[in-house]
Design a protein around this motif. Structure first.
Motif, PDB file in Angstrom:
ATOM      1  N   GLN A 197       0.823  -1.205   0.000  1.00  0.00           N
ATOM      2  CA  GLN A 197       0.000   0.000   0.000  1.00  0.00           C
ATOM      3  C   GLN A 197       0.857   1.256   0.000  1.00  0.00           C
ATOM      4  OE1 GLN A 197      -2.516  -0.499   3.427  1.00  0.00           O
ATOM      5  NE2 GLN A 197      -4.099  -1.587   2.281  1.00  0.00           N
ATOM      6  N   ALA A 198       1.950   1.243   0.790  1.00  0.00           N
ATOM      7  CA  ALA A 198       2.833   2.407   0.838  1.00  0.00           C
ATOM      8  C   ALA A 198       3.465   2.658  -0.527  1.00  0.00           C
ATOM      9  CB  ALA A 198       3.921   2.207   1.896  1.00  0.00           C
ATOM     10  N   ALA A 199       3.889   1.575  -1.220  1.00  0.00           N
ATOM     11  CA  ALA A 199       4.475   1.744  -2.555  1.00  0.00           C
ATOM     12  C   ALA A 199       3.440   2.304  -3.532  1.00  0.00           C
ATOM     13  CB  ALA A 199       5.007   0.399  -3.055  1.00  0.00           C
ATOM     14  N   GLN A 200       2.203   1.823  -3.432  1.00  0.00           N
ATOM     15  CA  GLN A 200       1.154   2.313  -4.327  1.00  0.00           C
ATOM     16  C   GLN A 200       0.819   3.777  -4.030  1.00  0.00           C
ATOM     17  OE1 GLN A 200      -2.438   0.048  -4.070  1.00  0.00           O
ATOM     18  NE2 GLN A 200      -3.541   1.287  -5.559  1.00  0.00           N
ATOM     19  N   ALA A 203       3.566   6.259  -5.132  1.00  0.00           N
ATOM     20  CA  ALA A 203       3.698   6.454  -6.576  1.00  0.00           C
ATOM     21  C   ALA A 203       2.759   7.539  -7.090  1.00  0.00           C
ATOM     22  CB  ALA A 203       3.437   5.139  -7.315  1.00  0.00           C
ATOM     23  N   VAL A 204       1.611   7.700  -6.437  1.00  0.00           N
ATOM     24  CA  VAL A 204       0.626   8.672  -6.916  1.00  0.00           C
ATOM     25  C   VAL A 204       0.475   9.850  -5.976  1.00  0.00           C
ATOM     26  CG1 VAL A 204      -0.651   6.903  -8.162  1.00  0.00           C
ATOM     27  CG2 VAL A 204      -1.245   7.382  -5.780  1.00  0.00           C
ATOM     28  N   GLY A 205       1.253   9.898  -4.888  1.00  0.00           N
ATOM     29  CA  GLY A 205       1.147  11.010  -3.950  1.00  0.00           C
ATOM     30  C   GLY A 205      -0.206  11.048  -3.258  1.00  0.00           C
ATOM     31  N   SER A 206      -0.735   9.879  -2.887  1.00  0.00           N
ATOM     32  CA  SER A 206      -2.076   9.803  -2.297  1.00  0.00           C
ATOM     33  C   SER A 206      -2.086  10.418  -0.897  1.00  0.00           C
ATOM     34  CB  SER A 206      -2.520   8.339  -2.237  1.00  0.00           C
ATOM     35  OG  SER A 206      -3.732   8.213  -1.531  1.00  0.00           O
ATOM     36  N   ASP A 207      -3.293  10.883  -0.490  1.00  0.00           N
ATOM     37  CA  ASP A 207      -3.476  11.412   0.857  1.00  0.00           C
ATOM     38  C   ASP A 207      -3.764  10.310   1.875  1.00  0.00           C
ATOM     39  OD1 ASP A 207      -3.108  14.003  -0.007  1.00  0.00           O
ATOM     40  OD2 ASP A 207      -5.235  14.311  -0.443  1.00  0.00           O
ATOM     41  N   ALA A 208      -3.970   9.077   1.422  1.00  0.00           N
ATOM     42  CA  ALA A 208      -4.301   7.981   2.333  1.00  0.00           C
ATOM     43  C   ALA A 208      -3.122   7.686   3.263  1.00  0.00           C
ATOM     44  CB  ALA A 208      -4.663   6.725   1.538  1.00  0.00           C
ATOM     45  N   ARG A 209      -3.448   7.386   4.528  1.00  0.00           N
ATOM     46  CA  ARG A 209      -2.429   7.082   5.523  1.00  0.00           C
ATOM     47  C   ARG A 209      -2.895   5.898   6.368  1.00  0.00           C
ATOM     48  NH1 ARG A 209      -0.301   9.714   2.434  1.00  0.00           N
ATOM     49  NH2 ARG A 209       0.998  11.588   2.706  1.00  0.00           N
ATOM     50  N   PHE A 210      -1.944   5.259   7.053  1.00  0.00           N
ATOM     51  CA  PHE A 210      -2.253   4.064   7.828  1.00  0.00           C
ATOM     52  C   PHE A 210      -2.877   4.403   9.175  1.00  0.00           C
ATOM     53  CE2 PHE A 210       1.277   2.764   5.059  1.00  0.00           C
ATOM     54  CZ  PHE A 210       0.705   1.675   4.451  1.00  0.00           C
ATOM     55  N   GLY A 211      -2.318   5.393   9.877  1.00  0.00           N
ATOM     56  CA  GLY A 211      -2.829   5.725  11.192  1.00  0.00           C
ATOM     57  C   GLY A 211      -2.463   4.656  12.205  1.00  0.00           C
ATOM     58  N   VAL A 212      -2.990   4.797  13.423  1.00  0.00           N
ATOM     59  CA  VAL A 212      -2.676   3.862  14.515  1.00  0.00           C
ATOM     60  C   VAL A 212      -3.925   3.181  15.060  1.00  0.00           C
ATOM     61  CG1 VAL A 212      -0.619   5.135  15.188  1.00  0.00           C
ATOM     62  CG2 VAL A 212      -2.813   5.747  16.201  1.00  0.00           C
ATOM     63  N   ASP A 227       3.826   6.573   7.428  1.00  0.00           N
ATOM     64  CA  ASP A 227       3.080   7.805   7.187  1.00  0.00           C
ATOM     65  C   ASP A 227       4.016   8.991   7.072  1.00  0.00           C
ATOM     66  OD1 ASP A 227       0.721   6.438   7.205  1.00  0.00           O
ATOM     67  OD2 ASP A 227       0.173   6.965   9.265  1.00  0.00           O
ATOM     68  N   ALA A 228       5.049   9.025   7.940  1.00  0.00           N
ATOM     69  CA  ALA A 228       6.020  10.124   7.855  1.00  0.00           C
ATOM     70  C   ALA A 228       6.762  10.094   6.516  1.00  0.00           C
ATOM     71  CB  ALA A 228       7.007  10.039   9.021  1.00  0.00           C
ATOM     72  N   LEU A 229       7.155   8.891   6.073  1.00  0.00           N
ATOM     73  CA  LEU A 229       7.835   8.781   4.777  1.00  0.00           C
ATOM     74  C   LEU A 229       6.909   9.190   3.635  1.00  0.00           C
ATOM     75  CD1 LEU A 229       9.777   5.418   5.233  1.00  0.00           C
ATOM     76  CD2 LEU A 229      10.718   7.720   5.224  1.00  0.00           C
ATOM     77  N   LEU A 230       5.642   8.789   3.713  1.00  0.00           N
ATOM     78  CA  LEU A 230       4.689   9.169   2.666  1.00  0.00           C
ATOM     79  C   LEU A 230       4.489  10.680   2.642  1.00  0.00           C
ATOM     80  CD1 LEU A 230       2.022   6.331   3.071  1.00  0.00           C
ATOM     81  CD2 LEU A 230       3.566   6.662   1.136  1.00  0.00           C
ATOM     82  N   ASP A 231       4.476  11.301   3.824  1.00  0.00           N
ATOM     83  CA  ASP A 231       4.350  12.758   3.864  1.00  0.00           C
ATOM     84  C   ASP A 231       5.549  13.424   3.198  1.00  0.00           C
ATOM     85  OD1 ASP A 231       1.935  12.622   5.161  1.00  0.00           O
ATOM     86  OD2 ASP A 231       2.801  12.799   7.177  1.00  0.00           O
TER      87      ASP A 231
END
Length: 456
Positions: A197-200, A203-212, A227-231
């Motif tokens: 999911q993180a790789a997907q 790739a598109v700069g999605s706003d979706a995050r995993f959370g806790v 989430d920090a890396l995706l940000d």
């Protein structure tokens, strides 16, 4: 770890954890197997000694010590008692098994046990291991009975137990390895899912995050890190898109000049002087494009390495004069420059100052009706530059969106633009500790103020 050993280590985390579990289980089972077999050997030996003691007591009942001589009485079970039994009186052999020859290992072991004059046992290796025990006859310490017992059946039982324990160990190790791989695989399945999911999303700069929420503690920490890396990735993508848009916006004007000059040269034959003039214009536009690229790329690089770095010091007035001369404006439009003092120094590089002011001047020339006024003045610790035009101004409803990238008050107002100039000017000004303001109280057009740190 040497090369051959390193190649034996599994490359997957599941394989490594399974190998660790298998190694740990093998060590534990080895210790337990050794302890179990040692205990069983002692138990079987204790059983053999108990059997020998019982037989010795039974034989002792047939030894008569009431008279002056010690003699062995005949009984109904005499044939059973004679098997592997030695009877001694005062160290002299009274009776021995029919099959035991003098000087045999069993006879010598029986003599040594009797010589100790106490209850004792020993093991002798004949064709099979044999256990011998000596017992003094009650009431006559000079009389002793030695009994022998073949340990073959006991050894067979011990070997069977050892083989069974080894087979059980092998089965347990196989089950341990299989169950560990299955358990670790199931435990790591959420990690693999989160990784995909993180790789997907990256790739598109999605706003979706995993959370806790509803996550185990370990996966919650992993989710926070991802989430920090995706940000960060989304920020990098946004900066990349912003830089691309700014480059395209800033390069549009000089590129348009080059295209116009080329079209003009191809329209009809030109004189040598006209061709040289066109070449000069195109060369200046090319230099401008290179300056724009260098400025924006240097700014992006400096912002990434050290956003607080001050890029240099510039005399503001000459830059303003040059920008006003190069500003493309309709013929009736009048541009003026007003300064309080002839020398104003700002803590900003010349090329960066041009990139900050160029979008403001271009907008002022685009929307002004007759006049564009640029004024520069000193402020405590700063240099303020006002760019004022007498155009229609910014619609009140659009003031809040004025510095957002890609936003235009009216997309179909007949003016070319991508809505990136003002956001670029403000971002570059903030990069050097300055700011770009819009005066919404100014009613005679539009007034923008660039405030920059004062130079030394």
């Amino acid at each position: 770890m040497s090369g051959p050993l390193r190649r034996l280590v599994p490359r997957t985390l599941r394989g490594r954890l399974s190998l660790v579990a298998l190694t740990t289980a093998a060590l534990l089972m080895t210790v337990l197997t050794v302890v179990f077999n040692v205990v069983m050997d002692r138990h079987l030996q204790h059983q053999a000694d108990s059997e020998l003691h019982t037989r010795a007591d039974a034989v002792a009942t047939t030894v008569d010590t009431s008279g002056n001589r010690v003699r062995v009485l005949e009984t109904a079970n005499d044939r059973l008692l004679d098997a592997n039994v030695w009877v001694y009186a005062s160290g002299r052999l009274l009776e021995k098994p029919p099959s035991a020859a003098a000087g045999s290992p069993l006879a010598e072991a029986a003599d040594r046990l009797v010589a100790q004059r106490r209850y004792a046992c020993t093991t002798v290796q004949d064709r099979q291991p044999v256990r011998l025990c000596a017992l003094a006859v009650a009431g006559h310490h000079d009389a002793a009975v030695v009994t022998a017992l073949d340990l073959g059946p006991y050894r067979s039982s011990a070997d069977t137990l050892l083989l069974g324990s080894l087979v059980l160990d092998a089965v347990m190790l196989g089950c341990t390895y299989a169950l560990t791989r299955l358990s670790v695989g199931r435990a790591l399945r959420p990690v693999r899912t989160m990784t995909d999911q993180a790789a997907q999303w990256s790739a598109v700069g999605s706003d979706a995050r995993f959370g806790v929420a509803r996550q185990p503690a370990e996966l919650a920490r992993l989710g926070i890190s991802l989430d920090a890396l995706l940000d960060r990735i989304r920020t990098v993508l946004r900066h990349e898109q912003q830089l691309t848009g700014e480059l395209s916006h800033e390069l549009r004007t000089p590129l348009t000049r080059i295209v116009i000059e080329l079209d003009w040269l191809q329209a009809r034959p030109r004189s040598a002087g006209e061709i040289r003039a066109a070449h000069v214009v195109m060369a200046e536009a090319a230099r401008s494009m290179r300056t724009i690229c260098d400025t924006l790329l240097d700014d992006a690089r400096e912002s990434a390495l050290n956003p607080a770095t001050v890029p240099g010091t510039t005399d503001v007035v000459p830059v303003l004069q040059r920008l006003l001369q190069d500003t493309e404006a309709p013929e009736p439009l009048k541009t003026t420059l007003e300064t309080e003092v002839p020398v104003l120094r700002a803590a900003v590089a010349p090329a960066l100052l041009e990139r900050i002011l160029s979008p403001l001047l271009a907008n002022a020339a685009r929307y002004a009706e007759s006049t564009v006024t640029v004024s520069a003045r000193t402020m405590p610790g700063a240099v303020d530059i006002d760019v004022v035009d007498d155009g229609p101004g910014v619609p009140e409803a659009f003031v809040g969106e004025l510095f957002r990238p890609g936003q235009r008050a009216e997309a179909d107002d007949g003016h070319d633009g991508a809505g990136l100039g003002l956001p670029l000017a403000r971002r570059l000004a903030r990069a050097v500790g300055g700011e770009v303001f819009y005066d919404d109280a100014y009613a005679s057009g539009a007034r923008f103020t660039v405030s920059l740190p004062a130079g030394g």
